[in-house]
Design an enzyme around this catalytic site. Sequence first.
Site, PDB file in Angstrom:
ATOM      1  N   LYS A   1      32.474  47.528  42.941  1.00 34.24           N
ATOM      2  CA  LYS A   1      32.057  46.585  43.977  1.00 34.24           C
ATOM      3  C   LYS A   1      30.840  47.105  44.721  1.00 34.24           C
ATOM      4  O   LYS A   1      29.919  46.356  45.013  1.00 34.24           O
ATOM      5  CB  LYS A   1      33.204  46.383  44.976  1.00 34.24           C
ATOM      6  CG  LYS A   1      34.277  45.446  44.501  1.00 34.24           C
ATOM      7  CD  LYS A   1      35.196  45.087  45.666  1.00 34.24           C
ATOM      8  CE  LYS A   1      36.577  45.667  45.512  1.00 34.24           C
ATOM      9  NZ  LYS A   1      36.990  46.624  46.511  1.00 34.24           N
TER      10      LYS A   1
ATOM     11  N   GLU B   1      40.380  46.212  48.590  1.00 36.65           N
ATOM     12  CA  GLU B   1      39.653  46.335  49.844  1.00 36.65           C
ATOM     13  C   GLU B   1      38.680  45.152  49.906  1.00 36.65           C
ATOM     14  O   GLU B   1      37.945  44.912  48.949  1.00 36.65           O
ATOM     15  CB  GLU B   1      38.876  47.652  49.869  1.00 36.65           C
ATOM     16  CG  GLU B   1      38.178  47.837  51.180  1.00 36.65           C
ATOM     17  CD  GLU B   1      37.404  49.148  51.304  1.00 36.65           C
ATOM     18  OE1 GLU B   1      37.482  49.991  50.402  1.00 36.65           O
ATOM     19  OE2 GLU B   1      36.703  49.280  52.320  1.00 36.65           O
TER      20      GLU B   1
ATOM     21  N   ARG C   1      41.369  53.238  34.381  1.00 35.18           N
ATOM     22  CA  ARG C   1      40.425  52.258  34.896  1.00 35.18           C
ATOM     23  C   ARG C   1      39.754  51.563  33.725  1.00 35.18           C
ATOM     24  O   ARG C   1      39.450  52.206  32.726  1.00 35.18           O
ATOM     25  CB  ARG C   1      39.359  53.053  35.665  1.00 35.18           C
ATOM     26  CG  ARG C   1      38.800  52.389  36.834  1.00 35.18           C
ATOM     27  CD  ARG C   1      37.819  53.294  37.551  1.00 35.18           C
ATOM     28  NE  ARG C   1      37.049  52.436  38.417  1.00 35.18           N
ATOM     29  CZ  ARG C   1      37.475  52.057  39.610  1.00 35.18           C
ATOM     30  NH1 ARG C   1      38.619  52.510  40.090  1.00 35.18           N
ATOM     31  NH2 ARG C   1      36.751  51.235  40.337  1.00 35.18           N
TER      32      ARG C   1
END
Length: 573
Positions: free
Chosen positions: A282, A48, A272
């Site tokens: 982020k 994103e 992750r």
Amino acid sequence: MTNLNPESNAAQTQDAPTPTNFLRDMIAEDVRTKKYGDAQIQTRFPPEPNGYLHIGHAKAICIDFGLADEFGGKTNLRFDDTNPEKEEQEYVDSIMADVRWLGFEWDRLCYASDYFGQLYEWALRLIKAGKAYVDDLSADEVREHRGTLTEPGKDSPYRNRSIEENLDLFTRMKNGEFPDGSRVLRAKIDMASPNINMRDPVMYRILHAEHQRTGNQWCIYPMYDYAHGQSDSIEHVTHSMCTLEFADHQPLYRWYIEQLGIFPSQQREFDRLNLTYTMLSKRKLLEFVQDKHVSGWDDPRMPTLAGIRRRGFTPEGLRAFCAAIGISRTNGATDIEMLEHYQRDDLNRRASRAMAVLNPLKLVIDNYPAGQVEFFEVANNPEDPTAGTRPVPFSREIFIDQDDFREVPPPKYYRLSPGKEVRLRNAYFITAQSVVKDAAGNIVEVHCTYDPASRGGNSPDGRKVKSTMHWVSAAHAITAEIRLYDKLFSKADPYDLEEGQDVLSNLNPKSLEILLGAKLEPSLANAKLGDHFQFERVGYFCLDPDSTADNLVFNRTLPLKDSWAKIEKKAGA
Ligand code: ATP
Ligand code: MG
């Protein structure tokens, strides 16, 4: 290494009860059974564009691009740009630069927003099939109706609207007749499903926001779950790899694809990457940038790819790290020392050696002829014979590091002190004789003598010295600014907070130390951005973009000492 031979792959799995890489095994199996016929393996990396990529994304990139590559397939870079309010072109540009820096090139450059038209058509198709409805409940009411892990949800009173009414309302949502938040389109699945993601998830929300690519064309935007799988399907992605938090979404991913009868992309999850002393999100990194706790997304203390690049990390070292951590089906934390170990390993191979004195102390060689200059031809990298040599000037006055001299040496101090002999690397043996002090009693000069017979730093008669020190000729030295970086956080898990405690209290107050008067050997005047250096006995360094012709700035990438082997040994013991 991939094994494309299906038989030996199966054999391998039998030998090893826990396969080293379940994603690779799964793709190999799909290739073997021709699950996708003769179609190529297709993956995607779907960031994103709401921030800069970080080290966690590097892991995902290595998996997405690496696996496709191993099987002769392709990888798309797809921007998951469905939240117009948080996304910016700056992020799009940085993400492309970072993927390339890491060493990968995408097949197609895609944007989820390119599919808004198709996604809308498919939403109409689901409405016509009685599989989606417009809901007038408020966001809070939708949440209340959703139920909990132990209680089933409740049907919305709007759940059984007619297909005609749903088509009419959804079209009017799209046409901008309703305000933000007044209605949503929901998939009609099962409000009693044990999986909360399946309790009539929202597909579209109304958002009168300008999108950086589609402008004001749309005022309804698809939710992640509805956009992601369908985008995969449009691109004929065979294997859609993502992190474990999406595992619960997998049934929904499959449901949309099955209901629409479109290309059957498969979602698979891996763990992750979490790193000690590091924040990999982020959204949270954006807060540190906005609140100016760092100088920007590329502050060398940031775990962003832009930050570690500026710090002097190499893509090769990062890829080697990603290969070494592998993948797992459970989340854990990786020691930051392991990341640093793979950097040192790579830098040791590629960094040019140079001498630099960070905290200079003047040293005068009384018996060396004043005005004489010698040049010693020194290897640029002992690890790499092709790296060549360079001339390093030597003269009567040199700088050594303050730590390398003690007037009164503590026990086991083998460096220079009055009466002691040491080696100046590549130059001569010297013996300290006396010191000069200022009015405050600080040592400003050390006087010594040298042995001309030890030229090149070689012992003339087999006598040994216990220390070899780096130095820089005073007349030839360039003065530079040095930025020493340390961990941004002082706690291994910076977000492990006591009640009322703020993450800012875990910031390391010593994460940046600036030295202004460092003395560097003159060859470093030619340093270029992107070059890597090992300042002998000190650490790895690189030129910072803040450098100007009059003020060179060097960043410490890492100190020399590698603590990973010790940590690993302790863990294994
Ligand atoms: P962030 O919270 O940092 O924004 P994200 O998952 O929301 O992370 P995306 O831009 O959606 O970021 O991520 C793109 C891809 O990178 C996804 O497939 C995601 O699973 C993966 N990814 C993100 N963070 C990590 C991480 N720490 N380790 C491994 N993969 C990650
Ligand atoms: Mg995300």
